[in-house]
Scaffold this motif. Structure first.
Motif, mmCIF file in Angstrom:
data_model
loop_
_atom_site.group_PDB
_atom_site.id
_atom_site.type_symbol
_atom_site.label_atom_id
_atom_site.label_comp_id
_atom_site.label_asym_id
_atom_site.label_seq_id
_atom_site.Cartn_x
_atom_site.Cartn_y
_atom_site.Cartn_z
ATOM 1 N N ARG A 27 94.508 111.669 3.477
ATOM 2 C CA ARG A 27 94.062 110.685 2.476
ATOM 3 C C ARG A 27 93.188 111.307 1.377
ATOM 4 O O ARG A 27 92.138 110.758 0.999
ATOM 5 N N LEU A 28 93.660 112.438 0.885
ATOM 6 C CA LEU A 28 92.936 113.085 -0.199
ATOM 7 C C LEU A 28 92.963 112.225 -1.472
ATOM 8 O O LEU A 28 92.086 112.331 -2.336
ATOM 9 N N ASP A 29 93.965 111.344 -1.574
ATOM 10 C CA ASP A 29 94.023 110.415 -2.716
ATOM 11 C C ASP A 29 92.742 109.592 -2.809
ATOM 12 O O ASP A 29 92.153 109.426 -3.866
ATOM 13 N N LEU A 30 92.313 109.101 -1.657
ATOM 14 C CA LEU A 30 91.108 108.264 -1.604
ATOM 15 C C LEU A 30 89.860 109.077 -1.938
ATOM 16 O O LEU A 30 88.993 108.634 -2.703
ATOM 17 N N VAL A 31 89.785 110.274 -1.393
ATOM 18 C CA VAL A 31 88.656 111.162 -1.693
ATOM 19 C C VAL A 31 88.547 111.344 -3.215
ATOM 20 O O VAL A 31 87.467 111.219 -3.802
ATOM 21 N N CYS A 32 89.671 111.604 -3.846
ATOM 22 C CA CYS A 32 89.676 111.854 -5.294
ATOM 23 C C CYS A 32 89.249 110.615 -6.076
ATOM 24 O O CYS A 32 88.541 110.710 -7.079
ATOM 25 N N ARG A 33 89.675 109.452 -5.622
ATOM 26 C CA ARG A 33 89.269 108.217 -6.318
ATOM 27 C C ARG A 33 87.769 107.963 -6.171
ATOM 28 O O ARG A 33 87.126 107.459 -7.095
#
Lengths: 199, 199
Positions: A27-33
C-alpha cells in the motif's frame, strides 16, 4: 514546526519497488498520499512541516524516510513521483546500520531507525498526539507549539502501539464524527493548526 | 446528497490515456485524488456523495465522468485505479452525441455534457458553492441540504467561470487561512458538513 509520523506497517523496505503497482507494494499508494497531504498547499510546500514514514514491511526493516518541507525541492504531489523518491531513499539506505542516517536529496533523508525510537525521542520534547474515536475534538483541543502527530496506515495503529503512546503521555484527538481515510487526516489537522496559528 | 463538480480544464478526453504517466495526461493524477477525497472514508465509501468530473482537454471535449457513492463498487482509492475507470469511461463514451449519457459500471456514468450545462441545471435546484479567498468562512456559512460544490483543478477556476457562477447566484466560501490544494478541499468540506449534519 508541525511533525507527522506515519506508521506504515506493510510498506516494503527493500528498494525493488514496482512503481506501476503501488497498491501491491504494501500500500505504498496510501503512504504517498499521506506525504502529499502533509506537505502540499496549492502551488506551494508547507515549509513548516516534516513527515517521517516509518516503514516496517519486508525485507530490510526498519526504515525511516523523512521529508522536510523546509528544504524539499522538485517533487510533484502525485503518488508516483513520491514513490520514486521513496524507492531512491530505500536504495541509498539499503546497507545502513541501525542508527545511521543518510541524505537522499534536498529535503529527504533515510535512516535505519524504528518507529518506537523516533516516537520516544519526540515525546521528550514535543506534544505527542494520535487519533482515537474517543479522543478530544480537534477544535477544542489545546495544542502546544511544535506538535507531533502519529498516524496509522490502512491497518490503523495496533493496540500495543496505542498503549506504548499512552505510556509516553500522548494525547488522543478525533477529527470529526467520521473515521477518516489516513491520507485525509493531515488535511484536517493542518486546517485546525492554520486557524489556531500553531506551528 | 453532497455533490462536487470538478472543472478539469486540461484533462484529456480521448481514451488513449497512459496510466503510467497521469501527470502528463492533463494532470489526471490530481483529478483522481479529488475523486478519492470526495468519496472515501476509512474502509468505506461516502454513499451520500456524487462527484462529476467535467473534462475539457483534447481531443473529444466536453466529457463528464460521474461517480455515484451510493452504487459505486470495487474501486480502490489509489490514483491508478481511478484513472483506469476514467479511461474506461472515456472509451465507452467516445462516440456519444451531445446530451447523451452511458453507464460505465456500477456507480460510474459518462456523458457528452459541458460543465456549464450541468452547473446551470444544479443551480435551479440546489445551493451552489465555490471556493474564493474572499468567501465566507466554511465554519459560519449556512449550508442548505444537498449542497453542490464547484472546484477547479491545478489551474483554479477561470475568472469567466467565477462570473458565470456569480450570475447563477452561487455562494463563495473559504476553507481557512491558506489556499489549499484542490484534492484537499473536499476533505475539509465533508468534515464541516459531517459536523453540521448536512447531507
Amino acid at each position: 514546526m508541525r511533525e507527522f509520523i506515519l506508521l506504515a506497517l506493510k510498506a516494503k523496505t527493500s528498494p525493488n519497488i514496482n512503481l506501476d503497482d503501488l497498491v501491491g507494494e504494501g500500500r505504498l499508494d496510501l503512504v504517498c498520499r499521506v506525504v502529499s497531504s502533509a506537505l502540499f498547499l496549492s502551488h506551494k510546500i508547507r515549509r513548516d512541516t516534516v513527515i517521517h514514514v516509518a516503514m516496517s514491511g519486508p525485507r530490510l526493516p526498519p526504515k525511516m524516510v523523512s521529508f522536510y518541507g523546509s528544504t524539499w525541492a522538485g517533487i510533484t504531489p502525485d503518488e508516483k513521483a513520491i514513490a520514486e523518491t521513496i524507492k531512491k531513499a530505500l536504495s541509498k539506505g539499503a546497507s545502513l546500520a541501525l542508527g545511521e542516517e543518510k541524505d537522499v536529496q534536498p529535503g529527504v533523508k533515510v535512516a535505519k531507525k524504528a518507529f518506537e525510537t523516533l516516537v520516544k525521542e519526540k515525546s521528550e520534547t514535543s506534544q505527542l498526539i494520535y487519533l482515537h474515536p474517543k479522543g478530544e475534538d480537534v477544535r477544542t483541543f489545546k495544542f502546544e507549539q511544535n506538535p507531533v502527530f502519529v498516524l496509522g496506515d490502512f491497518l490503523g495503529l495496533p493496540k500495543k502501539t496505542e498503549k506504548f503512546l499512552d505510556r509516553l503521555g500522548a494525547k488522543k484527538i478525533k477529527l470529526g464524527p467520521n473515521v477518516l481515510f489516513s491520507s485525509h487526516c493531515p488535511v484536517i489537522m493542518h486546517n485546525e493548526l492554520d486557524r489556531k496559528e500553531v506551528y
